[in-house]
Design a protein around this motif. Structure first.
Motif, short mmCIF file in Angstrom:
data_model
loop_
_atom_site.label_atom_id
_atom_site.label_comp_id
_atom_site.label_asym_id
_atom_site.label_seq_id
_atom_site.Cartn_x
_atom_site.Cartn_y
_atom_site.Cartn_z
N ASP A 35 0.85 -1.38 0.06
CA ASP A 35 0.05 -0.08 -0.10
C ASP A 35 0.74 1.28 0.00
O ASP A 35 0.25 2.52 0.08
CB ASP A 35 -0.97 -0.10 1.16
N GLY A 36 2.29 1.03 -0.05
CA GLY A 36 3.26 2.16 -0.06
C GLY A 36 3.66 2.67 1.43
O GLY A 36 4.59 3.67 1.16
N THR A 37 3.20 2.09 2.27
CA THR A 37 3.68 2.44 3.75
C THR A 37 5.20 1.99 3.65
O THR A 37 5.51 0.94 3.23
CB THR A 37 2.86 1.64 4.61
N GLU A 38 6.00 2.78 4.22
CA GLU A 38 7.40 2.57 4.43
C GLU A 38 7.89 2.43 5.76
O GLU A 38 7.47 3.36 6.54
CB GLU A 38 8.19 3.48 3.72
N TRP A 39 8.34 1.65 6.32
CA TRP A 39 9.02 1.35 7.69
C TRP A 39 10.63 1.51 7.50
O TRP A 39 11.22 0.69 6.90
CB TRP A 39 8.71 0.12 8.46
N VAL A 40 11.13 2.56 8.31
CA VAL A 40 12.57 2.75 8.35
C VAL A 40 13.13 2.39 9.79
O VAL A 40 12.45 3.19 10.60
CB VAL A 40 13.05 4.16 7.75
N MET A 41 14.00 1.59 10.00
CA MET A 41 14.62 1.17 11.18
C MET A 41 15.92 1.23 11.25
O MET A 41 16.62 0.84 10.12
CB MET A 41 13.86 0.03 11.56
N THR A 42 16.44 1.68 12.54
CA THR A 42 17.85 1.42 12.61
C THR A 42 18.31 0.73 14.12
O THR A 42 17.39 1.02 15.05
CB THR A 42 18.64 2.97 12.39
N GLY A 43 19.36 0.36 14.12
CA GLY A 43 19.88 -0.14 15.41
C GLY A 43 21.24 -0.65 15.20
O GLY A 43 22.07 -0.14 14.63
N ASP A 44 21.29 -1.86 15.96
CA ASP A 44 22.63 -2.63 15.86
C ASP A 44 22.62 -4.30 15.87
O ASP A 44 21.48 -4.65 16.18
CB ASP A 44 23.61 -2.28 17.08
N PHE A 125 17.65 -5.28 4.15
CA PHE A 125 18.13 -5.15 5.45
C PHE A 125 19.85 -4.97 5.08
O PHE A 125 20.59 -5.68 4.44
CB PHE A 125 17.92 -6.50 6.40
N GLY A 126 20.38 -4.27 5.80
CA GLY A 126 21.92 -4.01 5.86
C GLY A 126 22.61 -3.77 7.29
O GLY A 126 22.03 -3.50 8.12
N TRP A 127 24.03 -4.18 7.04
CA TRP A 127 24.65 -4.14 8.36
C TRP A 127 25.99 -3.45 7.87
O TRP A 127 26.60 -3.40 6.74
CB TRP A 127 24.74 -5.32 9.13
N GLY A 128 26.81 -2.92 8.94
CA GLY A 128 28.26 -2.43 8.82
C GLY A 128 27.98 -1.23 7.77
O GLY A 128 27.10 -0.54 7.89
N SER A 129 28.88 -0.86 6.81
CA SER A 129 28.68 0.29 6.04
C SER A 129 27.43 0.13 5.18
O SER A 129 26.95 1.47 4.45
CB SER A 129 29.94 0.66 5.26
N PHE A 130 26.55 -0.83 4.98
CA PHE A 130 25.52 -0.82 4.36
C PHE A 130 24.22 -0.37 5.24
O PHE A 130 23.09 -0.74 4.70
CB PHE A 130 25.44 -2.29 3.61
N ALA A 131 24.35 -0.18 6.39
CA ALA A 131 23.36 0.16 7.26
C ALA A 131 23.23 1.78 7.16
O ALA A 131 22.85 2.48 8.02
CB ALA A 131 23.79 -0.05 9.00
N ASP A 132 22.50 1.96 5.99
CA ASP A 132 22.13 3.53 5.57
C ASP A 132 20.75 3.21 4.82
O ASP A 132 20.60 2.63 3.71
CB ASP A 132 23.31 3.76 4.47
N PRO A 133 19.74 3.86 5.53
CA PRO A 133 18.29 3.68 5.00
C PRO A 133 18.14 4.36 3.39
O PRO A 133 17.49 3.74 2.64
CB PRO A 133 17.51 4.45 5.79
N ASP A 134 18.98 5.57 3.06
CA ASP A 134 18.93 5.68 1.96
C ASP A 134 19.37 4.61 0.94
O ASP A 134 18.83 4.71 -0.18
CB ASP A 134 19.67 7.15 1.61
N TYR A 135 20.63 4.09 1.25
CA TYR A 135 21.17 3.19 0.10
C TYR A 135 20.05 1.86 0.23
O TYR A 135 19.69 1.55 -0.88
CB TYR A 135 22.36 2.66 0.77
N LEU A 136 19.60 1.61 1.24
CA LEU A 136 18.78 0.24 1.28
C LEU A 136 17.36 0.64 0.39
O LEU A 136 16.77 -0.20 -0.32
CB LEU A 136 18.25 -0.20 2.76
#
Length: 141
Positions: A35-44, A125-136
């Protein structure tokens, strides 16, 4: 000689026991529902010496947790559980990170379809240097 070797081994074990056997890496996830909803999450991700890990993410009113273990085939296996602000589970799914990626890299990405209580979608889902929401986000297009 044997006593000295035993004392040296005990001293080394004590020294190693005092060392940190965990590593912390940044992590991020972007999910886009049908439906177009976007969930953006960060953490470790907190990974231990035996290559088990615990991922914790939050954002967009959600909190997620995924404990993982390394399987015999060297893939990572765990269950991602995400809850909304009320504590209701909105996403819970088994995940497998392939052996070529899990435990061998301090950075990486996984993109997959997801089924949530709010509809289907796709998640990067990305980790390390790929933990960038814009890139993902670019991986979802």
């Amino acid at each position: 000689m044997a006593a000295r070797s035993l004392i040296l081994a005990a001293a080394m074990a004590t020294t190693l026991a005092g060392c940190s056997d965990t590593i912390r890496m940044q992590a991020a996830s972007v999910a886009r529902l049908a439906d177009g909803t976007e969930w953006v999450m960060t953490g470790d991700i907190l990974a231990d010496f035996e290559l088990s890990s615990l991922t914790r993410l939050s954002g967009s009113g959600l909190s997620c947790e995924m404990p993982m273990i390394m399987r015999v085939d060297r893939a990572g296996e765990g269950t991602m559980t995400c809850r909304d602000a009320t504590g209701a589970v909105i996403y819970q799914e088994d995940q497998v990170i392939p052996a070529g990626i899990y435990g061998t890299s301090v950075r990486g990405t996984i993109t997959d379809g997801i089924e949530t209580t709010r509809g289907p979608g796709v998640m990067a889902f990305g980790w390390g240097s790929f933990a960038d929401p814009d890139y993902l986000r670019t991986l979802l297009d």
